[in-house]
Design a protein around this motif. Sequence first.
Motif, PDB file in Angstrom:
ATOM      1  N   ALA A  14      64.857-101.509  46.612  1.00  0.00           N
ATOM      2  CA  ALA A  14      64.755-102.710  47.450  1.00  0.00           C
ATOM      3  C   ALA A  14      65.450-103.892  46.788  1.00  0.00           C
ATOM      4  O   ALA A  14      66.139-104.683  47.462  1.00  0.00           O
ATOM      5  N   ALA A  15      65.293-104.043  45.485  1.00  0.00           N
ATOM      6  CA  ALA A  15      65.941-105.148  44.779  1.00  0.00           C
ATOM      7  C   ALA A  15      67.455-104.999  44.795  1.00  0.00           C
ATOM      8  O   ALA A  15      68.189-105.977  44.988  1.00  0.00           O
ATOM      9  N   ASP A  52      66.727-106.690  49.458  1.00  0.00           N
ATOM     10  CA  ASP A  52      65.677-106.843  50.471  1.00  0.00           C
ATOM     11  C   ASP A  52      64.710-107.931  50.015  1.00  0.00           C
ATOM     12  O   ASP A  52      64.694-108.327  48.850  1.00  0.00           O
ATOM     13  N   ASP A  53      63.883-108.395  50.943  1.00  0.00           N
ATOM     14  CA  ASP A  53      62.813-109.322  50.601  1.00  0.00           C
ATOM     15  C   ASP A  53      61.748-108.529  49.843  1.00  0.00           C
ATOM     16  O   ASP A  53      61.010-107.737  50.431  1.00  0.00           O
ATOM     17  N   VAL A  54      61.669-108.739  48.535  1.00  0.00           N
ATOM     18  CA  VAL A  54      60.777-107.932  47.701  1.00  0.00           C
ATOM     19  C   VAL A  54      59.320-108.207  48.041  1.00  0.00           C
ATOM     20  O   VAL A  54      58.480-107.303  48.011  1.00  0.00           O
ATOM     21  N   ASN A  55      58.975-109.458  48.365  1.00  0.00           N
ATOM     22  CA  ASN A  55      57.602-109.772  48.775  1.00  0.00           C
ATOM     23  C   ASN A  55      57.203-108.982  50.006  1.00  0.00           C
ATOM     24  O   ASN A  55      56.111-108.422  50.085  1.00  0.00           O
ATOM     25  N   GLN A  56      58.111-108.933  50.967  1.00  0.00           N
ATOM     26  CA  GLN A  56      57.827-108.190  52.207  1.00  0.00           C
ATOM     27  C   GLN A  56      57.728-106.696  51.916  1.00  0.00           C
ATOM     28  O   GLN A  56      56.849-106.009  52.440  1.00  0.00           O
ATOM     29  N   TRP A  57      58.617-106.206  51.059  1.00  0.00           N
ATOM     30  CA  TRP A  57      58.560-104.789  50.689  1.00  0.00           C
ATOM     31  C   TRP A  57      57.219-104.466  50.045  1.00  0.00           C
ATOM     32  O   TRP A  57      56.580-103.454  50.373  1.00  0.00           O
ATOM     33  N   ALA A 112      54.353-105.980  50.343  1.00  0.00           N
ATOM     34  CA  ALA A 112      53.282-106.030  51.335  1.00  0.00           C
ATOM     35  C   ALA A 112      53.257-104.751  52.177  1.00  0.00           C
ATOM     36  O   ALA A 112      52.184-104.215  52.483  1.00  0.00           O
ATOM     37  N   GLN A 113      54.435-104.229  52.522  1.00  0.00           N
ATOM     38  CA  GLN A 113      54.508-102.997  53.304  1.00  0.00           C
ATOM     39  C   GLN A 113      53.986-101.801  52.518  1.00  0.00           C
ATOM     40  O   GLN A 113      53.447-100.850  53.092  1.00  0.00           O
ATOM     41  N   GLY A 142      51.546-101.981  50.461  1.00  0.00           N
ATOM     42  CA  GLY A 142      50.140-102.199  50.155  1.00  0.00           C
ATOM     43  C   GLY A 142      49.910-102.730  48.757  1.00  0.00           C
ATOM     44  O   GLY A 142      48.782-102.678  48.251  1.00  0.00           O
ATOM     45  N   LEU A 143      50.963-103.275  48.114  1.00  0.00           N
ATOM     46  CA  LEU A 143      50.822-103.863  46.789  1.00  0.00           C
ATOM     47  C   LEU A 143      50.417-105.326  46.958  1.00  0.00           C
ATOM     48  O   LEU A 143      51.055-106.074  47.693  1.00  0.00           O
ATOM     49  N   MET A 144      49.375-105.739  46.270  1.00  0.00           N
ATOM     50  CA  MET A 144      48.847-107.099  46.416  1.00  0.00           C
ATOM     51  C   MET A 144      49.764-108.094  45.731  1.00  0.00           C
ATOM     52  O   MET A 144      49.929-108.077  44.512  1.00  0.00           O
ATOM     53  N   THR A 145      50.423-108.943  46.516  1.00  0.00           N
ATOM     54  CA  THR A 145      51.321-109.946  45.957  1.00  0.00           C
ATOM     55  C   THR A 145      50.568-111.246  45.730  1.00  0.00           C
ATOM     56  O   THR A 145      49.571-111.539  46.393  1.00  0.00           O
ATOM     57  N   THR A 146      51.049-112.040  44.783  1.00  0.00           N
ATOM     58  CA  THR A 146      50.447-113.330  44.471  1.00  0.00           C
ATOM     59  C   THR A 146      51.028-114.414  45.363  1.00  0.00           C
ATOM     60  O   THR A 146      52.250-114.522  45.490  1.00  0.00           O
ATOM     61  N   ARG A 147      50.185-115.178  45.974  1.00  0.00           N
ATOM     62  CA  ARG A 147      50.657-116.250  46.846  1.00  0.00           C
ATOM     63  C   ARG A 147      51.046-117.469  46.017  1.00  0.00           C
ATOM     64  O   ARG A 147      50.488-117.720  44.965  1.00  0.00           O
ATOM     65  N   ALA A 148      52.036-118.192  46.542  1.00  0.00           N
ATOM     66  CA  ALA A 148      52.486-119.385  45.865  1.00  0.00           C
ATOM     67  C   ALA A 148      51.383-120.431  45.852  1.00  0.00           C
ATOM     68  O   ALA A 148      50.642-120.578  46.831  1.00  0.00           O
ATOM     69  N   SER A 149      51.272-121.155  44.728  1.00  0.00           N
ATOM     70  CA  SER A 149      50.282-122.225  44.661  1.00  0.00           C
ATOM     71  C   SER A 149      50.751-123.417  45.465  1.00  0.00           C
ATOM     72  O   SER A 149      51.954-123.622  45.655  1.00  0.00           O
ATOM     73  N   ALA A 150      49.793-124.199  45.970  1.00  0.00           N
ATOM     74  CA  ALA A 150      50.136-125.328  46.812  1.00  0.00           C
ATOM     75  C   ALA A 150      50.835-126.400  45.993  1.00  0.00           C
ATOM     76  O   ALA A 150      50.573-126.589  44.833  1.00  0.00           O
TER      77      ALA A 150
END
Length: 403
Positions: A380-381, A385-390, A392-393, A395-403
């Motif tokens: 994917a890299a 591809d969008d690695v975050n989207q990959w 998520a597809q 089922g790997l838990m990604t870290t959300r950006a801090s506000a």
Amino acid sequence: MQKLPMKPDTTVEDAVVSTTREQRWRMVLGSDAEVSCGALGGTLRDMDAALSVLYEPDGPGGLKRRGGRGGSAPNIARWLGDIRKYFPSSVVQVMQRDALQRLDLKQMLLEKEMLEGVQPDVHMVANLIALSSVIPAGTKETARMVVRQVVDGLMRKLEEPLRAAISGALDRARRNRRPRHAEIDWQRTIRANLRHWQPEYRTIVPQELIGYGRKSRKPQREVVLCIDQSGSMAASVVYSSIFGAVMASLPAVSTKLVVFDTTVVDMSDQLDDPVDLLFGVQLGGGTDIHRAVSYCQGLIREPHNAILVLISDLYEGGVETKLLARARELVDAGVQFIALLALSDEGRSSYDAGLAAKLAALGVPSFACTPDAFPALMAAAIRRDDVNQWAAQQGLMTTRASA
């Protein structure tokens, strides 16, 4: 209740059914339940004795009961043989890890007789690496044999999926969209233009031509693996070394491997032999992620073709603000920067969620990855591809950006 020992013509179900409910409870609860559940005999008694050594260390047969200055190597060696006799290999590996943690049996890894009796796995390799500097000279060759056995097994399992995923991704990435007639890949071109089928002419009028990629001796991608060698990342170091060795064998990928704690060591020249590489790693110590990432930045020649994979739990012992500034520089330059919080199959990892969120805000995807998923991640890299989207597809838990 784990599988019970079986004769060659006995099934697992037969072995389990052959025990009574009281016997199973007796083995679960230990020797304290003998009054209420009754005594064990025969093979069950021997199995229970092997379990008691580990899970009742202060009991009659427990290793902690043996005092004095004499060596306990014969007792441990016998115990290793017993558990291999009575339990399947997957259970043996769990019991060995429990022995190291519960009984602090580091001596298991320092005696040749012990090593020859060990059922090797990734965790055992990690322990051998951690103790490599204190393993006696007469034992080191046996230790290398144990590590080699695990590495060869993992290579057989992981090499082909990684090769196939990366090669396929590279072929797709370099696909020629403006081919000359001799360069047209007709199979791909026809599949891409099936919607342009003209029934009256019984033919396809292609709107898009797809050609074979033009071959180049120059590597198409730079991959830098930056590996935290703190003790908590031990399994990740083992898997990363194997993946690095596989990628280094692909001419189309320029692969570098860097390990770090408070210092940085470039081990790219040892990628031809993962065993030598692993014995060059010094697990433990502090962590200076910024220093390591800065070094890796200096290795990158073409940022838009570079993939930097930081494998770390992100517990930064250096200056966090400098690390974030360096990450921003890399992302702005076009480097695909990915933070893997773990590269192992040990379950949920412990990591600095705050720093992971800050990196995510800069465009650095942060998530844990299993060894089986790593080939697809690299593919994917490479395809950009969008690695975050990959993730998520998958089922790997990604870290959300801090506000």
